[in-house]
Write a protein that holds these residues in place. Sequence first.
Motif, PDB file in Angstrom:
ATOM      1  N   GLN A 170       9.293   8.255   0.660  1.00 42.72           N
ATOM      2  CA  GLN A 170      10.173   7.090   0.630  1.00 42.72           C
ATOM      3  C   GLN A 170      10.535   6.633   2.041  1.00 42.72           C
ATOM      4  N   THR A 171      10.629   7.591   2.969  1.00 41.17           N
ATOM      5  CA  THR A 171      10.960   7.220   4.357  1.00 41.17           C
ATOM      6  C   THR A 171       9.869   6.358   4.979  1.00 41.17           C
ATOM      7  N   ASP A 172       8.610   6.573   4.557  1.00 43.34           N
ATOM      8  CA  ASP A 172       7.526   5.718   5.055  1.00 43.34           C
ATOM      9  C   ASP A 172       7.770   4.260   4.647  1.00 43.34           C
ATOM     10  N   LEU A 173       8.197   4.084   3.394  1.00 44.88           N
ATOM     11  CA  LEU A 173       8.467   2.724   2.910  1.00 44.88           C
ATOM     12  C   LEU A 173       9.637   2.098   3.672  1.00 44.88           C
ATOM     13  N   LEU A 174      10.667   2.924   3.926  1.00 48.35           N
ATOM     14  CA  LEU A 174      11.825   2.393   4.657  1.00 48.35           C
ATOM     15  C   LEU A 174      11.429   1.969   6.071  1.00 48.35           C
ATOM     16  N   GLU A 175      10.549   2.754   6.704  1.00 45.69           N
ATOM     17  CA  GLU A 175      10.087   2.383   8.042  1.00 45.69           C
ATOM     18  C   GLU A 175       9.334   1.054   8.013  1.00 45.69           C
ATOM     19  N   VAL A 176       8.475   0.879   7.006  1.00 47.20           N
ATOM     20  CA  VAL A 176       7.716  -0.374   6.893  1.00 47.20           C
ATOM     21  C   VAL A 176       8.654  -1.543   6.646  1.00 47.20           C
ATOM     22  N   GLN A 177       9.611  -1.356   5.755  1.00 46.37           N
ATOM     23  CA  GLN A 177      10.545  -2.442   5.440  1.00 46.37           C
ATOM     24  C   GLN A 177      11.426  -2.803   6.635  1.00 46.37           C
ATOM     25  N   ALA A 178      11.817  -1.800   7.418  1.00 50.66           N
ATOM     26  CA  ALA A 178      12.623  -2.075   8.619  1.00 50.66           C
ATOM     27  C   ALA A 178      11.816  -2.880   9.623  1.00 50.66           C
ATOM     28  N   LYS A 179      10.532  -2.495   9.768  1.00 54.43           N
ATOM     29  CA  LYS A 179       9.684  -3.232  10.691  1.00 54.43           C
ATOM     30  C   LYS A 179       9.457  -4.659  10.194  1.00 54.43           C
ATOM     31  N   MET A 223       0.834  -1.200   0.000  1.00 52.72           N
ATOM     32  CA  MET A 223       0.000   0.000   0.000  1.00 52.72           C
ATOM     33  C   MET A 223       0.871   1.253   0.000  1.00 52.72           C
ATOM     34  N   THR A 224       1.951   1.224   0.761  1.00 51.91           N
ATOM     35  CA  THR A 224       2.842   2.385   0.840  1.00 51.91           C
ATOM     36  C   THR A 224       3.504   2.641  -0.508  1.00 51.91           C
ATOM     37  N   GLN A 225       3.948   1.568  -1.158  1.00 48.71           N
ATOM     38  CA  GLN A 225       4.543   1.733  -2.484  1.00 48.71           C
ATOM     39  C   GLN A 225       3.554   2.344  -3.459  1.00 48.71           C
ATOM     40  N   SER A 226       2.309   1.904  -3.362  1.00 44.44           N
ATOM     41  CA  SER A 226       1.275   2.472  -4.242  1.00 44.44           C
ATOM     42  C   SER A 226       1.033   3.942  -3.927  1.00 44.44           C
ATOM     43  N   MET A 227       1.038   4.271  -2.635  1.00 42.44           N
ATOM     44  CA  MET A 227       0.799   5.663  -2.242  1.00 42.44           C
ATOM     45  C   MET A 227       1.962   6.550  -2.638  1.00 42.44           C
ATOM     46  N   ILE A 228       3.184   5.994  -2.638  1.00 47.43           N
ATOM     47  CA  ILE A 228       4.341   6.782  -3.084  1.00 47.43           C
ATOM     48  C   ILE A 228       4.196   7.131  -4.553  1.00 47.43           C
ATOM     49  N   GLN A 229       3.745   6.171  -5.350  1.00 46.22           N
ATOM     50  CA  GLN A 229       3.572   6.415  -6.782  1.00 46.22           C
ATOM     51  C   GLN A 229       2.510   7.477  -7.037  1.00 46.22           C
ATOM     52  N   GLU A 230       1.509   7.526  -6.122  1.00 46.19           N
ATOM     53  CA  GLU A 230       0.446   8.517  -6.291  1.00 46.19           C
ATOM     54  C   GLU A 230       0.781   9.836  -5.606  1.00 46.19           C
ATOM     55  N   GLY A 231       1.931   9.880  -4.925  1.00 41.62           N
ATOM     56  CA  GLY A 231       2.360  11.113  -4.287  1.00 41.62           C
ATOM     57  C   GLY A 231       1.769  11.359  -2.921  1.00 41.62           C
ATOM     58  N   TYR A 232       1.158  10.297  -2.314  1.00 44.06           N
ATOM     59  CA  TYR A 232       0.558  10.467  -1.004  1.00 44.06           C
ATOM     60  C   TYR A 232       1.456  10.001   0.150  1.00 44.06           C
ATOM     61  N   ALA A 233       2.597   9.398  -0.150  1.00 41.37           N
ATOM     62  CA  ALA A 233       3.526   8.914   0.886  1.00 41.37           C
ATOM     63  C   ALA A 233       4.950   9.194   0.461  1.00 41.37           C
TER      64      ALA A 233
END
Length: 463
Positions: free
Chosen positions: A222-231, A210-220
């Motif tokens: 890259q740091t959000d994705l990194l946080e999810v991947q770290a978790k 979902m975060t990757q999709s939101m990044i593509q749409e400009g709603y999230a």
Amino acid sequence: MKLATLLCATALSLGAATAQNGALALDEAIDLLKAQNLEIKAATYDVQSARERASQAGGQHWGSLDFIQNISRSDDAGNVFGFKLTGREANFGDFGAAEFMANSAACQGGDLTACDALYTQPPEALNYPGDRNFFQSKLQYTLPLYVGGKISAYVEAAEGMERLKRLDRTKLLNEKIYETRKAYYDMRLLDEALSNLKTIYDNIGTLEAMTQSMIQEGYAKQTDLLEVQAKKSNVARSIHQMEANEKLLYHYLSFLLDQPVSTIALPDSDVPLPPLETADVIAANIDVQRAKTGLQIRESMQDVALSDYLPMVGFQADVQTAADSFEHYAADKGSYTVGVQLKWNLFAGGSDYAAYEEARIETLKTKTQIDLAKKGIALQVDKIHTEIKSLDYEIDALSKELALAKEIYTSYEARYREQLASMSDVVIKQSQQLEKVLALLEVKNKRTERVFALEKLANGVTQ
């Protein structure tokens, strides 16, 4: 019987799982443990060895029958004459009769020196015989008629040692059963925790997509994705650790059962608390039984010490034959001896009294140790019951907290999708959910260990 019925019922409830798709059920594992565990086999040999020692002690009641074969050669005057006498071959010539008759004739002829030699000159044939062989075959039987109860006391002590070895084997068996059951229930807890962690992992995977999709749409960002991947990596690490612990448990089960174990049938529920009363636990406790057996052994040794004050009466009989060679054995050369001996020690410098007092003091000490053991076990039972009640409260509270943490995470995930919460907030809630899963696993594991500790005090649940 009340305790045995109670424990058997508990065992049935705990081992209700059956083998499915080749998985090894708990009751099957316990049967294999009893048959194949090498430590239990060694303890069984100890019991058998102790049983033979008790038989040795009891055999003294029947006395002993010995065959004795002597083969000797000597030129000692006493030995040579004794050899002939034992073989019924002695004659007057052995006493120097020829020398006596020669001196007697000379004396009658007026030789005064010969007259004197008749009774004062040592006969050459008696004092300086030639060497001689001696072959003696003897059958000898000795029987203790009365020894003040010493043999019976030794037999009782040896039988007590056998009972101790049996109790030691039972204690070892209970310990190994405890370890086997603990491994099964640990595996169940790990499976439950892994199921929760994998659900969390899957949820994080969904959040990642979902975060990757939101990044593509400009709603999230890259740091959000990194946080999810770290978790996600952190949860994956916890899953890997638990799977490694599963493998270790399988290795340990294989060691206990002395055969490879690759899959087991997990128990259907958490281990229940058996309704054991303190008095039942004390009565069944192996350490208390060992102490009582030790007291019986001490009392037997006290009887042994007391027997030193009493007389001993023994019977002995033997038959024998002897000659200067086996070929000369004959029925008319045989002999027998039958006799009874009484021996009573009247003074031993006080050592017998000291030995008896030592045995009496050790008996009193053992009685005190039994009372102490009972009080100590009662204290342990009360302590374990208190700890289990506290852990049950913690499990109930943590279960509710975990359910709440799941709902909160779901809520924050939805809010993040609507941009009403940050990724950091979502990750924090996910971390709190993970903490509750691990905390619940730890508390349940403690409870399982405490329940098994109570069962161990009560001599296990498989007896």
